[in-house]
Design an enzyme around this catalytic site. Sequence first.
Site: not given
Ligand code: PNS
Length: 169
Positions: A23, A134, A47, A96
């Site tokens: 990150h 993570s 979660k 990645r």
């Molecule tokens: O670290 P992560 O879990 O890969 O991040 C995922 C994240 C936070 C980018 C995604 O879950 C997100 O954007 N959540 C916010 C809700 C939302 O907009 N959902 C639609 C995404 S297409």
Amino acid sequence: MSQTHPPRIAIYPGSFDPLTSGHVDIIERGARIFDSIIVAILANVEKKPLFTENERVSIIRDVFKQTTNVQVETFDGLLVDYAQRKKASVLVRGLRAVSDFEYEFQMALMNRHLAPGIETVFMMPDEKYTYISSRLIKEVFMLGGAIDGLVPPIVEDKLKRKQAGKKSR
Ligand code: PNS
């Protein structure tokens, strides 16, 4: 001829539970390209995270305290709504390996469907970080494996404190 454009603001969203060296690598790359980059920590997920939202904000702020164009915030609700409120035109995501691609591709296209003016930009971390996540960091650490170099020192320190706190209970 000089052209002026509004500041190019990027959002780097994620859970960051915890922040890894991968990150950090992506944030540094983003900070070099964009006028500012907001590290946006997803709040209120169901979660159970290892680090609270406040802990994650303070860790990332500490790591980037010298980098003036990196901000750290939490968000909830739709990412594109948050990005629009922040006047951001770019979403940054790290890629990645090919295994990341399908999920990222779906999210990028859904976000484009919801907000056509916002572009997703994929960035690759240094190859030495391509196997880090993570989830794996937490697992390896909890089972006694070495994670130095894979997370910033402050994260390793906080993980050790959490573990010591658990043992003394
Ligand atoms: O670290 P992560 O879990 O890969 O991040 C995922 C994240 C936070 C980018 C995604 O879950 C997100 O954007 N959540 C916010 C809700 C939302 O907009 N959902 C639609 C995404 S297409």
